[in-house]
Design an enzyme around this catalytic site. Structure first.
Site, mmCIF file in Angstrom:
data_model
loop_
_atom_site.group_PDB
_atom_site.id
_atom_site.type_symbol
_atom_site.label_atom_id
_atom_site.label_comp_id
_atom_site.label_asym_id
_atom_site.label_seq_id
_atom_site.Cartn_x
_atom_site.Cartn_y
_atom_site.Cartn_z
ATOM 1 N N ASP A 52 74.594 -6.210 92.888
ATOM 2 C CA ASP A 52 73.973 -6.608 91.357
ATOM 3 C C ASP A 52 75.138 -5.568 90.588
ATOM 4 O O ASP A 52 75.101 -4.325 90.811
ATOM 5 C CB ASP A 52 72.756 -5.973 91.371
ATOM 6 C CG ASP A 52 71.729 -6.412 89.962
ATOM 7 O OD1 ASP A 52 70.768 -6.684 90.133
ATOM 8 O OD2 ASP A 52 72.756 -6.220 88.984
ATOM 9 N N ASP A 74 75.778 -12.240 87.402
ATOM 10 C CA ASP A 74 76.086 -10.687 87.809
ATOM 11 C C ASP A 74 75.478 -10.387 89.260
ATOM 12 O O ASP A 74 75.314 -9.282 89.389
ATOM 13 C CB ASP A 74 75.413 -9.661 86.628
ATOM 14 C CG ASP A 74 73.845 -10.051 86.736
ATOM 15 O OD1 ASP A 74 73.418 -10.720 87.335
ATOM 16 O OD2 ASP A 74 73.386 -8.833 86.088
ATOM 17 N N GLU A 75 75.081 -11.171 89.909
ATOM 18 C CA GLU A 75 74.387 -11.073 91.229
ATOM 19 C C GLU A 75 74.871 -11.807 92.473
ATOM 20 O O GLU A 75 74.995 -12.978 92.133
ATOM 21 C CB GLU A 75 73.022 -10.587 91.030
ATOM 22 C CG GLU A 75 72.279 -11.953 91.073
ATOM 23 C CD GLU A 75 70.839 -11.540 90.910
ATOM 24 O OE1 GLU A 75 70.132 -11.337 91.870
ATOM 25 O OE2 GLU A 75 70.280 -11.359 89.554
#
Length: 382
Positions: free
Chosen positions: A26, A126-127
DNA sequence: GTATGCTTTCGGC
DNA sequence: TTACGGCCGAAAGCATAC
């Protein structure tokens, strides 16, 4: 719900009893961190990335805030006007969200991760999840070394910190990556799984949002260990079968969700906030036009056709209503997109007894314009 | 009953 | 006191075909 209910379907996963080694990475306060990297003078100050809706000067919401801003109570989804009040006199910087910019950074980062793992599954800008069962040989100490390499390469290439979790299931990996932030690395070996998950509030589990929390609360369930003791049958009376099984397994650290390489995107949508609330579908449609131009450009550049079209309306009370239509043949031309969207929007307006605040359009059931075969066939096939 | 497809709603970030 | 985006994926719910 956004739960990955896919079966454990990796080759050999059932044949041998090898413990899986799954990771979750993350990127910390992603949009705001990208802005900090671009402008290092911002470091140490509150930084808030905002979605300005354009309705009034300050209407819109906070997308992401850095940790300094969070100290002052700034949270995602908070109205900008509220954030401004809290940050008065704090030397804060509010920055308009530039999604294309963050997407470019994200693509580079995700490629770095992808090339270091066995199976890679991006689940957001974002992950991502990754499976390193094979490359770690099922050894969590070796897995830690791989995780450190991932974090270091992201930091070296882009100057970004990330938080990584390792565990035997997706749920454990996800909770672990959230355990220590920012710049965290949390390893939960199989023997620690139950004690790690047990005391947590159920809301910490991947996929358990406010609605699910409320239902579980009605069952007297607040923590993961309490959830683990509830039978699947009892959960099924409140949830669907799949969700019941998922919740039970997730709480027991035994969910069998596999990390699976991403498939093609299945839908594209665009939304806008109206200049003023209205019941007039044609007025809403004309305000939606620029967003539709953007959507059509996206489809054309990707050679994408669609069969399902959905008009989306958000009322003044923020309730969401949709109206959709699936066509027999794939559509890619702008005029059909325009005409059909206007029709759906009109039908939607006719069925809702409220004014619209926001409207949007979504296309799905996608195929490739070139050969009109489904995208899945196209990418699996010849 | 089961499979399949479509529409609507939910939840995460 | 209130205030309020723009996406995505997937499940539930329903209809239909056999």
């Amino acid at each position: 719900m956004a739960w990955p209910h896919n079966a454990l379907n990796q080759p050999g996963a059932h044949r041998n009893r090898l413990v899986r080694v799954i990771g979750h990475v993350d990127l910390d306060y992603f949009y705001a961190q990208v802005e900090e990297v671009e402008n290092p003078l911002l470091k140490g100050k509150p930084v808030v990335v905002c979605v300005f809706s354009g309705r009034t000067e300050d209407s819109g919401v906070v997308s992401t805030a850095n940790y300094k801003a969070r100290e002052f109570g700034i949270k995602s989804g908070m109205p900008i006007i509220v954030a401004k009040r809290k940050l008065e006199g704090r030397d804060a910087t509010l920055i308009p969200m530039l999604r294309d910019k963050y997407e470019m950074v994200s693509e580079r980062v995700m490629q770095l991760v992808r090339e270091k793992v066995d199976i890679f599954e991006q689940t957001g800008i974002d992950e991502a999840f990754f499976d390193i069962t094979t490359s770690s040989g099922g050894d969590f100490s070796a897995a830690r070394t791989i995780a450190v390499k991932i974090k270091n390469s992201i930091c070296l290439a882009e100057g970004l910190t990330s938080s990584v979790g390792l565990g035997q299931t997706k749920v454990v990996a996800k909770v672990a990556s959230d355990w220590m932030k920012p710049d965290g690395l949390t390893v939960v070996p199989p023997e620690s799984t139950v004690e790690f998950l047990g005391p947590l509030p159920v809301a910490r589990l991947y996929g358990v949002g406010p609605k699910t929390v409320q239902i579980l609360d009605g069952l007297g369930v607040g923590t993961v260990s309490e959830l683990a003791r509830i039978s699947v049958d009892e959960l099924q009376r409140k949830f669907g079968r799949k969700t019941a099984v998922y919740l039970h397994d997730a709480a027991n650290g035994s969910d069998q969700e596999a990390v699976t390489a991403n498939r093609e995107t299945t839908q594209h949508s665009r939304m806008i906030t109206l200049k003023r609330n209205t019941r007039d579908s044609d007025e809403a449609f004309s305000e939606l036009l620029p967003a539709m131009t953007d959507l059509h450009r996206r489809l054309a550049s990707g050679g994408i056709s669609f069969r399902t079209l959905t008009a989306i309306g958000i009322a003044t009370d923020l309730s969401v209503r949709t109206r959709s239509k699936t066509f027999d043949k794939p559509i890619s031309d702008r005029s059909t997109l325009n005409d059909q969207t206007r029709i759906l929007l009109r039908e939607l307006a006719g069925s809702v007894d409220k004014e619209f605040r926001r409207v949007g359009v979504r296309v799905s059931t996608l195929s490739n314009t070139e050969d009109q075969r489904p995208l899945t066939d196209f990418y699996q096939g010849a």
